[in-house]
Design a protein around this motif. Structure first.
Motif, PDB file in Angstrom:
ATOM      1  N   LEU A   1       0.837  -1.207   0.000  1.00 36.43           N
ATOM      2  CA  LEU A   1       0.000   0.000   0.000  1.00 36.43           C
ATOM      3  C   LEU A   1       0.871   1.255   0.000  1.00 36.43           C
ATOM      4  CD1 LEU A   1      -2.756  -1.017   2.593  1.00 36.43           C
ATOM      5  CD2 LEU A   1      -3.083  -0.676   0.126  1.00 36.43           C
ATOM      6  N   ILE A   2       1.896   1.249   0.831  1.00 37.60           N
ATOM      7  CA  ILE A   2       2.789   2.403   0.930  1.00 37.60           C
ATOM      8  C   ILE A   2       3.567   2.589  -0.369  1.00 37.60           C
ATOM      9  CG2 ILE A   2       4.851   3.315   2.102  1.00 37.60           C
ATOM     10  CD1 ILE A   2       3.700   1.860   4.672  1.00 37.60           C
ATOM     11  N   ILE A   3       4.145   1.526  -0.882  1.00 39.56           N
ATOM     12  CA  ILE A   3       4.909   1.609  -2.129  1.00 39.56           C
ATOM     13  C   ILE A   3       4.025   2.121  -3.257  1.00 39.56           C
ATOM     14  CG2 ILE A   3       6.014   0.203  -3.930  1.00 39.56           C
ATOM     15  CD1 ILE A   3       7.179  -1.487  -1.568  1.00 39.56           C
ATOM     16  N   ASN A   4       2.821   1.599  -3.351  1.00 38.65           N
ATOM     17  CA  ASN A   4       1.912   2.034  -4.406  1.00 38.65           C
ATOM     18  C   ASN A   4       1.584   3.514  -4.276  1.00 38.65           C
ATOM     19  OD1 ASN A   4       0.264   1.432  -6.735  1.00 38.65           O
ATOM     20  ND2 ASN A   4      -1.481   1.733  -5.373  1.00 38.65           N
TER      21      ASN A   4
ATOM     22  N   VAL B   1       3.280   5.953  -2.634  1.00 40.04           N
ATOM     23  CA  VAL B   1       4.443   6.831  -2.771  1.00 40.04           C
ATOM     24  C   VAL B   1       5.017   6.797  -4.190  1.00 40.04           C
ATOM     25  CG1 VAL B   1       6.827   7.241  -2.007  1.00 40.04           C
ATOM     26  CG2 VAL B   1       5.042   6.733  -0.321  1.00 40.04           C
ATOM     27  N   HIS B   2       5.201   5.621  -4.735  1.00 34.41           N
ATOM     28  CA  HIS B   2       5.899   5.508  -6.020  1.00 34.41           C
ATOM     29  C   HIS B   2       4.990   5.580  -7.240  1.00 34.41           C
ATOM     30  CE1 HIS B   2       9.859   4.612  -4.348  1.00 34.41           C
ATOM     31  NE2 HIS B   2       9.195   3.966  -3.405  1.00 34.41           N
ATOM     32  N   HIS B   3       3.734   5.229  -7.104  1.00 27.78           N
ATOM     33  CA  HIS B   3       2.887   5.127  -8.288  1.00 27.78           C
ATOM     34  C   HIS B   3       1.695   6.072  -8.289  1.00 27.78           C
ATOM     35  CE1 HIS B   3       5.352   1.711  -9.177  1.00 27.78           C
ATOM     36  NE2 HIS B   3       5.011   1.139  -8.046  1.00 27.78           N
ATOM     37  N   GLN B   4       1.293   6.583  -7.138  1.00 29.33           N
ATOM     38  CA  GLN B   4       0.103   7.416  -7.079  1.00 29.33           C
ATOM     39  C   GLN B   4       0.387   8.870  -6.714  1.00 29.33           C
ATOM     40  OE1 GLN B   4      -2.878   6.220  -7.969  1.00 29.33           O
ATOM     41  NE2 GLN B   4      -2.020   4.194  -8.250  1.00 29.33           N
TER      42      GLN B   4
ATOM     43  N   GLN C   1       5.050  17.105  -4.205  1.00 34.12           N
ATOM     44  CA  GLN C   1       4.539  15.828  -4.708  1.00 34.12           C
ATOM     45  C   GLN C   1       4.551  14.758  -3.625  1.00 34.12           C
ATOM     46  OE1 GLN C   1       5.897  14.389  -8.534  1.00 34.12           O
ATOM     47  NE2 GLN C   1       5.773  12.282  -7.827  1.00 34.12           N
ATOM     48  N   LEU C   2       5.583  14.761  -2.787  1.00 32.74           N
ATOM     49  CA  LEU C   2       5.713  13.749  -1.742  1.00 32.74           C
ATOM     50  C   LEU C   2       5.034  14.158  -0.438  1.00 32.74           C
ATOM     51  CD1 LEU C   2       9.380  12.606  -2.413  1.00 32.74           C
ATOM     52  CD2 LEU C   2       7.246  11.490  -3.104  1.00 32.74           C
ATOM     53  N   GLU C   3       4.285  15.258  -0.493  1.00 35.86           N
ATOM     54  CA  GLU C   3       3.472  15.726   0.629  1.00 35.86           C
ATOM     55  C   GLU C   3       4.285  16.130   1.854  1.00 35.86           C
ATOM     56  OE1 GLU C   3       0.600  12.611   1.126  1.00 35.86           O
ATOM     57  OE2 GLU C   3      -0.376  13.081  -0.763  1.00 35.86           O
ATOM     58  N   TYR C   4       5.441  16.743   1.610  1.00 32.78           N
ATOM     59  CA  TYR C   4       6.199  17.361   2.693  1.00 32.78           C
ATOM     60  C   TYR C   4       5.732  18.795   2.823  1.00 32.78           C
ATOM     61  CZ  TYR C   4       9.451  13.497   3.257  1.00 32.78           C
ATOM     62  OH  TYR C   4      10.004  12.264   3.537  1.00 32.78           O
ATOM     63  N   ASN C   5       5.790  19.346   4.040  1.00 33.69           N
ATOM     64  CA  ASN C   5       5.331  20.719   4.269  1.00 33.69           C
ATOM     65  C   ASN C   5       6.205  21.745   3.570  1.00 33.69           C
ATOM     66  OD1 ASN C   5       3.185  19.878   5.834  1.00 33.69           O
ATOM     67  ND2 ASN C   5       4.373  19.929   7.721  1.00 33.69           N
ATOM     68  N   SER C   6       7.482  21.411   3.373  1.00 32.47           N
ATOM     69  CA  SER C   6       8.388  22.357   2.728  1.00 32.47           C
ATOM     70  C   SER C   6       9.579  21.606   2.150  1.00 32.47           C
ATOM     71  CB  SER C   6       8.896  23.389   3.748  1.00 32.47           C
ATOM     72  OG  SER C   6       9.722  22.751   4.719  1.00 32.47           O
ATOM     73  N   ALA C   7      10.285  22.299   1.261  1.00 32.88           N
ATOM     74  CA  ALA C   7      11.515  21.733   0.700  1.00 32.88           C
ATOM     75  C   ALA C   7      12.555  21.565   1.803  1.00 32.88           C
ATOM     76  CB  ALA C   7      12.043  22.627  -0.415  1.00 32.88           C
ATOM     77  N   GLN C   8      12.553  22.464   2.772  1.00 30.43           N
ATOM     78  CA  GLN C   8      13.508  22.380   3.878  1.00 30.43           C
ATOM     79  C   GLN C   8      13.279  21.123   4.715  1.00 30.43           C
ATOM     80  OE1 GLN C   8      16.241  24.189   4.537  1.00 30.43           O
ATOM     81  NE2 GLN C   8      16.623  22.682   6.128  1.00 30.43           N
ATOM     82  N   TYR C   9      12.003  20.792   4.979  1.00 29.22           N
ATOM     83  CA  TYR C   9      11.711  19.590   5.755  1.00 29.22           C
ATOM     84  C   TYR C   9      12.125  18.331   4.988  1.00 29.22           C
ATOM     85  CZ  TYR C   9       9.390  16.184   8.702  1.00 29.22           C
ATOM     86  OH  TYR C   9       9.137  15.112   9.508  1.00 29.22           O
ATOM     87  N   LEU C  10      11.849  18.315   3.683  1.00 27.07           N
ATOM     88  CA  LEU C  10      12.304  17.194   2.853  1.00 27.07           C
ATOM     89  C   LEU C  10      13.820  17.097   2.900  1.00 27.07           C
ATOM     90  CD1 LEU C  10      12.228  14.931   0.735  1.00 27.07           C
ATOM     91  CD2 LEU C  10      11.925  16.696  -1.018  1.00 27.07           C
ATOM     92  N   SER C  11      14.481  18.231   2.785  1.00 28.03           N
ATOM     93  CA  SER C  11      15.949  18.263   2.802  1.00 28.03           C
ATOM     94  C   SER C  11      16.494  17.706   4.122  1.00 28.03           C
ATOM     95  CB  SER C  11      16.433  19.694   2.588  1.00 28.03           C
ATOM     96  OG  SER C  11      17.804  19.724   2.344  1.00 28.03           O
ATOM     97  N   THR C  12      15.848  18.069   5.224  1.00 28.48           N
ATOM     98  CA  THR C  12      16.254  17.571   6.549  1.00 28.48           C
ATOM     99  C   THR C  12      16.072  16.058   6.634  1.00 28.48           C
ATOM    100  OG1 THR C  12      15.668  19.679   7.566  1.00 28.48           O
ATOM    101  CG2 THR C  12      15.820  17.770   9.037  1.00 28.48           C
ATOM    102  N   GLN C  13      14.913  15.568   6.200  1.00 29.74           N
ATOM    103  CA  GLN C  13      14.650  14.123   6.214  1.00 29.74           C
ATOM    104  C   GLN C  13      15.612  13.390   5.282  1.00 29.74           C
ATOM    105  OE1 GLN C  13      12.717  12.229   8.008  1.00 29.74           O
ATOM    106  NE2 GLN C  13      11.621  13.813   9.090  1.00 29.74           N
ATOM    107  N   PHE C  14      15.890  13.983   4.136  1.00 28.41           N
ATOM    108  CA  PHE C  14      16.787  13.386   3.153  1.00 28.41           C
ATOM    109  C   PHE C  14      18.186  13.211   3.749  1.00 28.41           C
ATOM    110  CE2 PHE C  14      19.364  12.975  -0.607  1.00 28.41           C
ATOM    111  CZ  PHE C  14      18.534  12.384  -1.550  1.00 28.41           C
ATOM    112  N   LYS C  15      18.701  14.279   4.373  1.00 31.06           N
ATOM    113  CA  LYS C  15      20.048  14.216   4.967  1.00 31.06           C
ATOM    114  C   LYS C  15      20.078  13.226   6.134  1.00 31.06           C
ATOM    115  CE  LYS C  15      23.930  16.571   6.708  1.00 31.06           C
ATOM    116  NZ  LYS C  15      25.074  16.940   6.114  1.00 31.06           N
ATOM    117  N   LYS C  16      19.034  13.217   6.937  1.00 32.12           N
ATOM    118  CA  LYS C  16      18.955  12.298   8.074  1.00 32.12           C
ATOM    119  C   LYS C  16      18.967  10.841   7.595  1.00 32.12           C
ATOM    120  CE  LYS C  16      15.857  11.391  11.965  1.00 32.12           C
ATOM    121  NZ  LYS C  16      14.585  11.768  12.584  1.00 32.12           N
ATOM    122  N   THR C  17      18.300  10.564   6.473  1.00 33.74           N
ATOM    123  CA  THR C  17      18.172   9.204   5.956  1.00 33.74           C
ATOM    124  C   THR C  17      19.381   8.762   5.145  1.00 33.74           C
ATOM    125  OG1 THR C  17      15.783   9.492   5.875  1.00 33.74           O
ATOM    126  CG2 THR C  17      16.671   7.668   4.615  1.00 33.74           C
ATOM    127  N   THR C  18      19.898   9.645   4.291  1.00 35.09           N
ATOM    128  CA  THR C  18      20.969   9.251   3.363  1.00 35.09           C
ATOM    129  C   THR C  18      22.356   9.714   3.784  1.00 35.09           C
ATOM    130  OG1 THR C  18      20.816  11.259   2.008  1.00 35.09           O
ATOM    131  CG2 THR C  18      19.361   9.400   1.418  1.00 35.09           C
TER     132      THR C  18
END
Length: 187
Positions: A77-80, A82-85, A151-168
């Motif tokens: 459900l999550i993959i569908n 996030v990646h397809h819908q 598109q990925l439903e983040y509140n801001s580019a900064q929040y995505l950037s923070t999550q991205f750096k934390k993850t990768t």
């Protein structure tokens, strides 16, 4: 009869499963969807063993127990979503409500079950999938970070950037410059 298949994450996986099953069965006797094969008739244990062997050659496996099936269903459900819908939806998805309603169980039960089998919460899994999608979109280079965040439903580019750096461990811009020099691996 519906059987659950582990490790199916994209349309190529569906095609691979269809080709594997086509070695033994006519395609009119089953329907393949992401993470599932729906059979028009009941299968005997020998058929299930044959299916398992055919699929294992392609890196897939049948899910046997009910709890594992639920976890695989949650992942699909999550993959569908996030990646397809994600690009096709005008409204935000509340994953806890969506998963709970779709599977028909309380979210806290499903999250505890998911955590016990996967070693991470559903929320952490959603974040990992969103970051994988962000990596893909960054490599394509067709969208700004703000558009990807939207598109990925983040509140801001900064929040995505923070999550991205934390993850990768990399900022999105560093990843993009790094990713342009070599292919990325999917999780």
């Amino acid at each position: 009869m519906i059987i659950t298949v582990k490790h199916m994450v994209c349309n190529r996986c569906i095609k691979a499963v269809e080709e594997a099953l086509g070695q033994k069965w006519d395609s009119s006797s089953y329907r393949v969807r992401l993470g599932q094969i729906e059979w028009k008739t009941a299968l005997n244990p020998e058929d299930l063993e044959t299916i398992d062997k055919l699929l294992s050659k392609h890196g897939f496996e049948l899910v046997e127990d009910e709890k594992s099936r639920k976890v695989e269903w949650i992942k699909q459900l999550i993959i569908n979503e996030v990646h397809h819908q994600a690009a096709q939806k005008p409204t935000e998805v509340n994953f806890s409500e969506f998963i709970s309603k779709t599977i028909g169980h309380d979210y806290s039960y499903l999250n505890d079950l998911f955590s016990s089998i996967e070693g991470k919460t559903i929320g952490q899994y959603v974040t990992l999938q969103k970051i994988e999608k962000a990596k893909e979109l960054l490599v394509y280079g067709e969208m700004s970070l703000a558009q990807i965040a939207d598109q990925l439903e983040y509140n801001s580019a900064q929040y995505l950037s923070t999550q991205f750096k934390k993850t990768t461990g990399l900022t999105p811009s560093r990843f993009k410059s790094f990713g342009q020099r070599r292919p990325i691996d999917k999780v």
